[in-house]
Design a protein around this motif. Structure first.
Motif, mmCIF file in Angstrom:
data_model
loop_
_atom_site.group_PDB
_atom_site.id
_atom_site.type_symbol
_atom_site.label_atom_id
_atom_site.label_comp_id
_atom_site.label_asym_id
_atom_site.label_seq_id
_atom_site.Cartn_x
_atom_site.Cartn_y
_atom_site.Cartn_z
ATOM 1 N N THR A 35 0.569 -1.545 0.094
ATOM 2 C CA THR A 35 0.266 0.149 -0.285
ATOM 3 C C THR A 35 0.785 1.379 0.252
ATOM 4 O O THR A 35 1.829 1.682 1.386
ATOM 5 C CB THR A 35 -0.562 -0.338 0.956
ATOM 6 N N GLN A 43 -0.484 11.666 -10.721
ATOM 7 C CA GLN A 43 -0.561 10.946 -12.200
ATOM 8 C C GLN A 43 0.243 9.764 -12.578
ATOM 9 O O GLN A 43 -0.124 8.650 -12.041
ATOM 10 C CB GLN A 43 -1.267 11.807 -12.888
ATOM 11 N N GLU A 44 1.327 10.168 -11.956
ATOM 12 C CA GLU A 44 2.310 8.334 -12.462
ATOM 13 C C GLU A 44 2.353 7.166 -11.232
ATOM 14 O O GLU A 44 2.815 6.235 -11.963
ATOM 15 C CB GLU A 44 3.720 9.185 -13.460
ATOM 16 N N ASN A 46 -0.483 6.946 -10.420
ATOM 17 C CA ASN A 46 -1.549 6.382 -10.150
ATOM 18 C C ASN A 46 -1.727 5.153 -11.561
ATOM 19 O O ASN A 46 -1.822 3.509 -11.475
ATOM 20 C CB ASN A 46 -2.832 7.163 -10.376
ATOM 21 N N GLN A 47 -1.106 5.517 -11.831
ATOM 22 C CA GLN A 47 -0.372 3.882 -13.594
ATOM 23 C C GLN A 47 0.308 3.548 -13.326
ATOM 24 O O GLN A 47 -0.006 2.484 -13.531
ATOM 25 C CB GLN A 47 -0.296 5.640 -14.334
ATOM 26 N N ALA A 49 0.557 1.663 -10.043
ATOM 27 C CA ALA A 49 -0.772 1.133 -9.620
ATOM 28 C C ALA A 49 -1.657 0.561 -10.087
ATOM 29 O O ALA A 49 -1.612 -1.174 -10.158
ATOM 30 C CB ALA A 49 -1.277 2.069 -8.245
ATOM 31 N N GLU A 50 -2.064 0.826 -11.070
ATOM 32 C CA GLU A 50 -2.542 0.186 -12.060
ATOM 33 C C GLU A 50 -1.520 -0.857 -12.459
ATOM 34 O O GLU A 50 -2.400 -1.734 -13.130
ATOM 35 C CB GLU A 50 -3.454 1.498 -13.240
ATOM 36 N N GLN A 51 -0.795 -0.598 -13.540
ATOM 37 C CA GLN A 51 0.106 -1.800 -14.019
ATOM 38 C C GLN A 51 0.297 -2.400 -13.185
ATOM 39 O O GLN A 51 0.193 -3.805 -13.285
ATOM 40 C CB GLN A 51 0.947 -0.792 -14.477
ATOM 41 N N LYS A 52 0.613 -2.599 -11.598
ATOM 42 C CA LYS A 52 1.904 -3.676 -10.942
ATOM 43 C C LYS A 52 0.621 -4.025 -10.153
ATOM 44 O O LYS A 52 0.833 -5.316 -10.166
ATOM 45 C CB LYS A 52 3.046 -2.961 -10.391
ATOM 46 N N GLY A 53 -0.305 -3.715 -10.116
ATOM 47 C CA GLY A 53 -1.778 -4.068 -8.787
ATOM 48 C C GLY A 53 -1.099 -3.675 -7.152
ATOM 49 O O GLY A 53 -2.103 -4.225 -6.715
ATOM 50 N N ARG A 55 -2.205 -0.802 -3.976
ATOM 51 C CA ARG A 55 -2.845 -0.346 -3.517
ATOM 52 C C ARG A 55 -2.078 1.161 -3.429
ATOM 53 O O ARG A 55 -1.490 1.598 -3.236
ATOM 54 C CB ARG A 55 -4.032 -0.544 -2.047
#
Length: 273
Positions: A35, A43-44, A46-47, A49-53, A55
């Motif tokens: 986490t 923003q980077e 956030n991106q 987090a979305e790519q790697k998984g 929180r």
């Protein structure tokens, strides 16, 4: 316990925090157990987090005590951030700080006297995996916690333990602030090159690449720096002429560096109060 098994909270997603996280994920840290807390929510990140998984949240609300909490925020916001972390620091949680000028006592004041704290001092080359980090472990930090801490902090480059918290101020003066000394050396060499008649661009390239190349040679060689210096220096030659100035007992680089690092050490002590 291995890095892949632990639960980790990273507080602060700036350049240092981001560099550490990337290294840990490359080492096998499970993103599902990570986490990242940062109210700025870059923003980077956030991106990523979305790519790697992992929180990525703005506050520590709802987090159950993790194995490791890494605090990577700026020292000037530490008094605001630390009180928000008390609820997530358990009896078996090790808190690793990479913030300059914040002593273990400050963490215990906010998190409780029983908090298990490691105070670490990395430097900016950690961003490219060539960092130097030293750390001090407070009373109660177990051998397994020390092993885990060393593994995590070694992801940025080299790592060593120091025996007392006071030594962190000396670490700050040598390796923490040290990259700036090297960068200034490049500036000084380039300026000297211009004074000798080179154009600014050529002088800058020569100075920069000389430092880069010498650093890489030092990195790859097992020889002491003094031996490498002697290997470059022919008796009575041009390098010897320059070193006669740089190594002068009065006004030479050694005396100047001692004066500079003492000033940095003393300022680190002031900031820790």
């Amino acid at each position: 316990m291995t890095i892949g098994d632990i639960s980790l909270v990273l507080v602060g997603a700036g350049k240092m925090g981001g560099a550490m996280l990337s290294g840990w994920l490359d080492m096998g840290l499970n993103p599902a157990n990570v986490t990242v807390i940062d109210p700025g929510l870059p923003q980077e990140m956030n991106q990523l987090a979305e790519q790697k998984g992992f929180r990525f949240i703005a506050t520590p609300y709802g987090i159950v005590c993790p194995d490791v909490v890494v605090v990577a925020v700026k020292p000037q916001v530490m008094d605001k951030v630390l009180p928000t972390l008390k609820s997530l620091v358990g009896a078996s949680t090790v808190v690793i700080s990479v913030a300059a000028g914040t002593p273990v006592s400050a963490f215990k004041a906010h998190l409780g006297e029983e908090a298990l704290v490691v105070r670490a001092m990395p430097n900016t080359p950690a961003q490219v995996g060539r960092g130097m980090t030293a750390a001090f472990a407070s009373h109660g930090v177990t051998a397994s916690m020390r092993t885990l801490t060393a593994a995590l902090l070694s992801s940025m480059g080299m790592f060593v333990w120091v025996e007392s918290e006071g030594q962190i101020d000396a670490v700050t003066a040598i390796s923490g602030s040290g990259p700036a000394y090297v960068f200034h050396m490049v500036e000084a060499m380039a300026s000297a090159g211009e004074a000798l008649g080179l154009d600014a661009e050529t002088a800058g390239i020569l100075a920069r690449q000389t430092i880069v190349g010498a650093g890489e040679l030092l990195h790859q060689s097992a020889l002491p720096a003094a031996t490498l210096r002697k290997n470059v220096t022919s008796p009575g030659g041009t390098t010897a002429a320059a070193l006669n100035v740089l190594m002068a007992e009065q006004g030479g680089l050694g005396a100047l560096m001692e004066k500079a690092t003492t000033a940095a050490r003393d300022r680190s002590i002031e900031l820790s109060k």
